[in-house]
Design a protein around this motif. Structure first.
Motif, PDB file in Angstrom:
ATOM      1  N   TYR A 386       3.303  -2.311  -1.909  1.00  0.00           N
ATOM      2  CA  TYR A 386       4.073  -2.696  -3.080  1.00  0.00           C
ATOM      3  C   TYR A 386       5.032  -3.879  -2.884  1.00  0.00           C
ATOM      4  O   TYR A 386       5.609  -4.352  -3.857  1.00  0.00           O
ATOM      5  CB  TYR A 386       4.868  -1.485  -3.586  1.00  0.00           C
ATOM      6  CG  TYR A 386       3.977  -0.341  -3.977  1.00  0.00           C
ATOM      7  CD1 TYR A 386       3.192  -0.413  -5.129  1.00  0.00           C
ATOM      8  CD2 TYR A 386       3.869   0.797  -3.185  1.00  0.00           C
ATOM      9  CE1 TYR A 386       2.348   0.626  -5.488  1.00  0.00           C
ATOM     10  CE2 TYR A 386       3.029   1.843  -3.538  1.00  0.00           C
ATOM     11  CZ  TYR A 386       2.276   1.752  -4.690  1.00  0.00           C
ATOM     12  OH  TYR A 386       1.436   2.775  -5.033  1.00  0.00           O
ATOM     13  N   ASP A 387       5.227  -4.350  -1.673  1.00  0.00           N
ATOM     14  CA  ASP A 387       6.116  -5.495  -1.430  1.00  0.00           C
ATOM     15  C   ASP A 387       5.632  -6.208  -0.173  1.00  0.00           C
ATOM     16  O   ASP A 387       6.152  -6.009   0.924  1.00  0.00           O
ATOM     17  CB  ASP A 387       7.565  -5.015  -1.272  1.00  0.00           C
ATOM     18  CG  ASP A 387       8.571  -6.165  -1.269  1.00  0.00           C
ATOM     19  OD1 ASP A 387       8.168  -7.312  -0.972  1.00  0.00           O
ATOM     20  OD2 ASP A 387       9.761  -5.907  -1.547  1.00  0.00           O
ATOM     21  N   GLN A 388       4.653  -7.074  -0.350  1.00  0.00           N
ATOM     22  CA  GLN A 388       4.011  -7.729   0.784  1.00  0.00           C
ATOM     23  C   GLN A 388       4.986  -8.586   1.591  1.00  0.00           C
ATOM     24  O   GLN A 388       4.906  -8.631   2.818  1.00  0.00           O
ATOM     25  CB  GLN A 388       2.844  -8.598   0.285  1.00  0.00           C
ATOM     26  CG  GLN A 388       1.681  -7.809  -0.282  1.00  0.00           C
ATOM     27  CD  GLN A 388       0.943  -7.029   0.798  1.00  0.00           C
ATOM     28  OE1 GLN A 388       0.845  -7.464   1.944  1.00  0.00           O
ATOM     29  NE2 GLN A 388       0.444  -5.855   0.433  1.00  0.00           N
ATOM     30  N   GLU A 389       5.909  -9.263   0.912  1.00  0.00           N
ATOM     31  CA  GLU A 389       6.876 -10.101   1.635  1.00  0.00           C
ATOM     32  C   GLU A 389       7.743  -9.235   2.541  1.00  0.00           C
ATOM     33  O   GLU A 389       7.943  -9.558   3.710  1.00  0.00           O
ATOM     34  CB  GLU A 389       7.748 -10.874   0.657  1.00  0.00           C
ATOM     35  CG  GLU A 389       8.752 -11.787   1.365  1.00  0.00           C
ATOM     36  CD  GLU A 389       9.708 -12.466   0.407  1.00  0.00           C
ATOM     37  OE1 GLU A 389      10.212 -13.552   0.744  1.00  0.00           O
ATOM     38  OE2 GLU A 389       9.980 -11.895  -0.667  1.00  0.00           O
ATOM     39  N   LEU A 390       8.253  -8.147   2.014  1.00  0.00           N
ATOM     40  CA  LEU A 390       9.070  -7.249   2.828  1.00  0.00           C
ATOM     41  C   LEU A 390       8.265  -6.680   3.981  1.00  0.00           C
ATOM     42  O   LEU A 390       8.780  -6.562   5.102  1.00  0.00           O
ATOM     43  CB  LEU A 390       9.622  -6.121   1.961  1.00  0.00           C
ATOM     44  CG  LEU A 390      10.438  -5.041   2.681  1.00  0.00           C
ATOM     45  CD1 LEU A 390      11.650  -5.658   3.377  1.00  0.00           C
ATOM     46  CD2 LEU A 390      10.870  -3.946   1.713  1.00  0.00           C
ATOM     47  N   SER A 391       7.020  -6.363   3.728  1.00  0.00           N
ATOM     48  CA  SER A 391       6.170  -5.825   4.786  1.00  0.00           C
ATOM     49  C   SER A 391       6.048  -6.812   5.941  1.00  0.00           C
ATOM     50  O   SER A 391       6.158  -6.437   7.118  1.00  0.00           O
ATOM     51  CB  SER A 391       4.782  -5.507   4.214  1.00  0.00           C
ATOM     52  OG  SER A 391       3.911  -5.045   5.221  1.00  0.00           O
ATOM     53  N   SER A 392       5.843  -8.076   5.612  1.00  0.00           N
ATOM     54  CA  SER A 392       5.714  -9.114   6.656  1.00  0.00           C
ATOM     55  C   SER A 392       7.018  -9.284   7.426  1.00  0.00           C
ATOM     56  O   SER A 392       7.023  -9.406   8.656  1.00  0.00           O
ATOM     57  CB  SER A 392       5.307 -10.449   6.025  1.00  0.00           C
ATOM     58  OG  SER A 392       4.046 -10.353   5.396  1.00  0.00           O
ATOM     59  N   VAL A 393       8.133  -9.270   6.699  1.00  0.00           N
ATOM     60  CA  VAL A 393       9.439  -9.426   7.345  1.00  0.00           C
ATOM     61  C   VAL A 393       9.702  -8.272   8.304  1.00  0.00           C
ATOM     62  O   VAL A 393      10.173  -8.474   9.439  1.00  0.00           O
ATOM     63  CB  VAL A 393      10.555  -9.517   6.287  1.00  0.00           C
ATOM     64  CG1 VAL A 393      11.926  -9.394   6.936  1.00  0.00           C
ATOM     65  CG2 VAL A 393      10.443 -10.822   5.515  1.00  0.00           C
ATOM     66  N   LEU A 394       9.411  -7.068   7.881  1.00  0.00           N
ATOM     67  CA  LEU A 394       9.637  -5.910   8.740  1.00  0.00           C
ATOM     68  C   LEU A 394       8.747  -5.957   9.979  1.00  0.00           C
ATOM     69  O   LEU A 394       9.173  -5.574  11.074  1.00  0.00           O
ATOM     70  CB  LEU A 394       9.386  -4.621   7.957  1.00  0.00           C
ATOM     71  CG  LEU A 394      10.400  -4.304   6.857  1.00  0.00           C
ATOM     72  CD1 LEU A 394       9.979  -3.064   6.091  1.00  0.00           C
ATOM     73  CD2 LEU A 394      11.789  -4.112   7.437  1.00  0.00           C
ATOM     74  N   ALA A 395       7.533  -6.419   9.804  1.00  0.00           N
ATOM     75  CA  ALA A 395       6.626  -6.525  10.945  1.00  0.00           C
ATOM     76  C   ALA A 395       7.142  -7.537  11.964  1.00  0.00           C
ATOM     77  O   ALA A 395       7.040  -7.331  13.179  1.00  0.00           O
ATOM     78  CB  ALA A 395       5.232  -6.915  10.465  1.00  0.00           C
ATOM     79  N   GLU A 396       7.729  -8.612  11.478  1.00  0.00           N
ATOM     80  CA  GLU A 396       8.226  -9.675  12.361  1.00  0.00           C
ATOM     81  C   GLU A 396       9.570  -9.315  13.005  1.00  0.00           C
ATOM     82  O   GLU A 396       9.912  -9.859  14.054  1.00  0.00           O
ATOM     83  CB  GLU A 396       8.417 -10.968  11.561  1.00  0.00           C
ATOM     84  CG  GLU A 396       7.125 -11.552  10.996  1.00  0.00           C
ATOM     85  CD  GLU A 396       7.412 -12.657   9.991  1.00  0.00           C
ATOM     86  OE1 GLU A 396       8.601 -13.016   9.836  1.00  0.00           O
ATOM     87  OE2 GLU A 396       6.461 -13.135   9.361  1.00  0.00           O
TER      88      GLU A 396
END
Length: 547
Positions: A386-396
């Motif tokens: 539901y929030d691809q940008e947040l997902s990427s940030v959390l992964a990084e």
């Protein structure tokens, strides 16, 4: 009554007899008192949260009694089937971990989709026709409308019954003539002759003994002969399926109470052992002046996807629903409530209110008990969808995320600003440079709430950067701000500043709020020192230097 040969000619020549199905689906080998329950979603719309409410009770009672919980998709009304509905069922069952013991290809009593059980239903329709307990009806839509209009004109109950049922006592010759013409027909159940004006009673597992007007209508049990596949109506299908699947407890909404007399008649006509019904009060919503049923059309929170997309933890929702079912479960800790059996006898007959404010409080309390790693993993799983940008940030930025989540989570009063996973961006987004928009200078509109002039704000911030130290203890760290307020002529306290605002550029409060807004973009945040420890010195200075 039609000749058996005429009846049998209406069905496939190789259609099994009832004995075949009785042997195919034998009585279950279960301990005494075991309950076999079923949840029957219909793919004609989205999954209502009330469905999850009922399914929770279904599975709980089956599990704790040593029985079996099955999901049977009730898709006989294929003209109204909504694309994607079945996928939504699967998504809901996964999210709430309400996986059945039997469903689809799992279990010995399938198929678990009614649309795949046509042959079974035809066997029992034929059996009722052979016994004279059902008949062919060729009434047209216009004829049915005329019957209804004439009944209304003389203020009689509308329906297809008694002398109004124009094909109920048709001669075999009239039926044969219609069949020869190829006229479409439905099969109707022949209600008992003495049903009109009678009342019947039954014992509900929640409500006790109930009395209701007996069914007088000759209900359609098999849809029109010009459709394929030849599927039954729900009333007939559920009777056959509950019997052959050996269901012995049906938990469903109270709107089905009025159908029990018909269902009793069908079980009797088919020579089936009746099941026990438990009719659950519907979930309600508070409105001005009262309350009403939670509506699919009016209320977003009626849909299961509302909760999944918002990211309410499933455990919190299940805890809340169990408390609605049995009030005593709302008074014990979540873990205990999820493990304690639901008691049908303690289910109320007044519809419980769905209160999102209460649910969010429960959810916040639950999230506060989770470890940082559990929160991180749950937010990442939600954000991946539901929030691809947040997902990427959390992964990084896993380590930064864990430091951020840890801020003010210890002690007896942990922070509870995270009520659902979709709150994460608003509550924690400022920790991540990819999500945080730095101030554009001392005149940034976000600083307006602080109350310092741009000149004062810039001078104070520059001095703070020049002497800044990333100190480990909160008192020592905050003393840096305190010392600078003296240097810049700030009032010694907010009280003094309020007494004589023209004498000072601000107070300690305004100075700390300046730093807070520079670091978080808001005048409200967790402890400033804890934030700086999570961000690290370089990021703290980067955000302050823009002033």
């Amino acid at each position: 009554m039609l000749d058996r040969a005429v009846i049998d000619a209406l069905f496939p020549a190789d259609l099994p007899e009832p004995e075949h199905w009785e042997q195919r689906y034998p009585a279950r080998a279960l301990p005494d008192g075991a309950k076999v329950t079923r949840f029957g979603p219909s793919p004609t719309g989205f999954v209502h949260i009330g469905g999850i409410y009922v399914a929770t009770i279904d599975r709980d009672i089956a599990t704790h009694s040593g029985g079996s919980y099955l999901v049977r998709v009730e898709d006989t009304d294929q003209s109204r089937e909504v694309e994607g509905a079945l996928a939504q069922f699967a998504r809901a069952f996964d999210y709430f971990d309400l996986h059945p013991d039997e469903a689809d290809d799992q279990g010995d009593y399938g198929p678990y989709h009614q649309s795949a059980r046509e042959t079974i239903y035809l066997t029992y329709v034929r059996e009722l026709l052979r016994a004279g307990k059902a008949y062919l009806c060729f009434a047209t839509k216009d004829e049915l409308a005329d019957i209804s209009a004439r009944q209304q004109a003389v203020k009689l109950p509308t329906g297809y019954y008694g002398s109004w049922a124009i094909w109920r006592d048709a001669t075999p010759e009239d039926v044969a003539a219609k069949l020869a013409e190829g006229t479409p027909y439905v099969v109707r159940f022949r209600a008992p002759d003495d049903a009109v004006g009678q009342r019947t009673s039954f014992v509900d597992a929640i409500r006790g003994e109930l009395e209701h007007e007996a069914n007088r209508n000759d209900t359609v049990i098999l849809k029109s002969s010009d459709t394929s596949p030849r599927l039954p109506t729900y009333h007939f299908a559920h009777a056959v399926d509950d019997h052959l699947m050996r269901v012995n407890l049906v938990i469903r909404g109270e709107e089905w109470i009025s159908s029990v007399p018909l269902h009793q008649q069908l079980f009797t006509a088919l020579d089936f052992e009746p099941v026990t019904y438990a009719h659950i009060a519907p979930l309600m919503k508070q409105i001005p002046g009262g309350k009403r049923k939670l509506s699919k059309r009016k209320d977003p929170e009626a849909g299961v996807d509302f909760y999944i997309e918002a990211g309410y933890p499933s455990a919190a929702i299940l805890y809340y629903l169990r408390g609605l079912a049995n009030g005593r479960l709302a008074e014990v800790p979540l873990t205990d409530a999820l493990a304690t059996p639901i008691d049908l006898a303690q289910c109320g007959v007044a519809g419980p209110l769905v209160d999102l404010v209460k649910l969010e409080d429960i959810s916040a309390d639950h999230i506060a008990t989770l470890s940082g790693e559990e929160v991180y993993d749950a937010v990442r799983a939600w954000a991946a969808v539901y929030d691809q940008e947040l997902s990427s940030v959390l992964a990084e930025s896993r380590e930064l995320a864990l430091r951020a989540i840890a801020v003010e989570r210890g002690g007896d009063n942990p922070r509870k600003d995270l009520r659902k996973w979709s709150d994460f961006r608003a509550a924690y987004g400022f920790f991540f440079s990819q999500l945080f928009t730095p101030l554009t200078g001392a005149a940034d509109e976000r600083l307006a709430a602080v109350g310092l002039t741009p000149t004062v704000a810039s001078a104070f911030a520059q001095d703070f950067v020049a002497s800044y130290q990333q100190l480990a203890t909160q008192p020592e760290w905050f003393d840096q701000i305190r010392q600078l307020t003296v240097k810049h002529g700030f009032a010694p306290s907010p009280k003094e500043f309020k007494k004589n605002p023209d004498a000072y550029p601000g107070s300690l409060r305004e100075a700390s709020q300046l730093v807070r807004v520079a670091l978080t973009g808001s005048t409200r945040s967790p402890d400033l020192h804890a934030i700086t420890q999570a961000l690290g010195e370089d990021e703290v200075l980067r955000r302050l230097r823009v002033l």
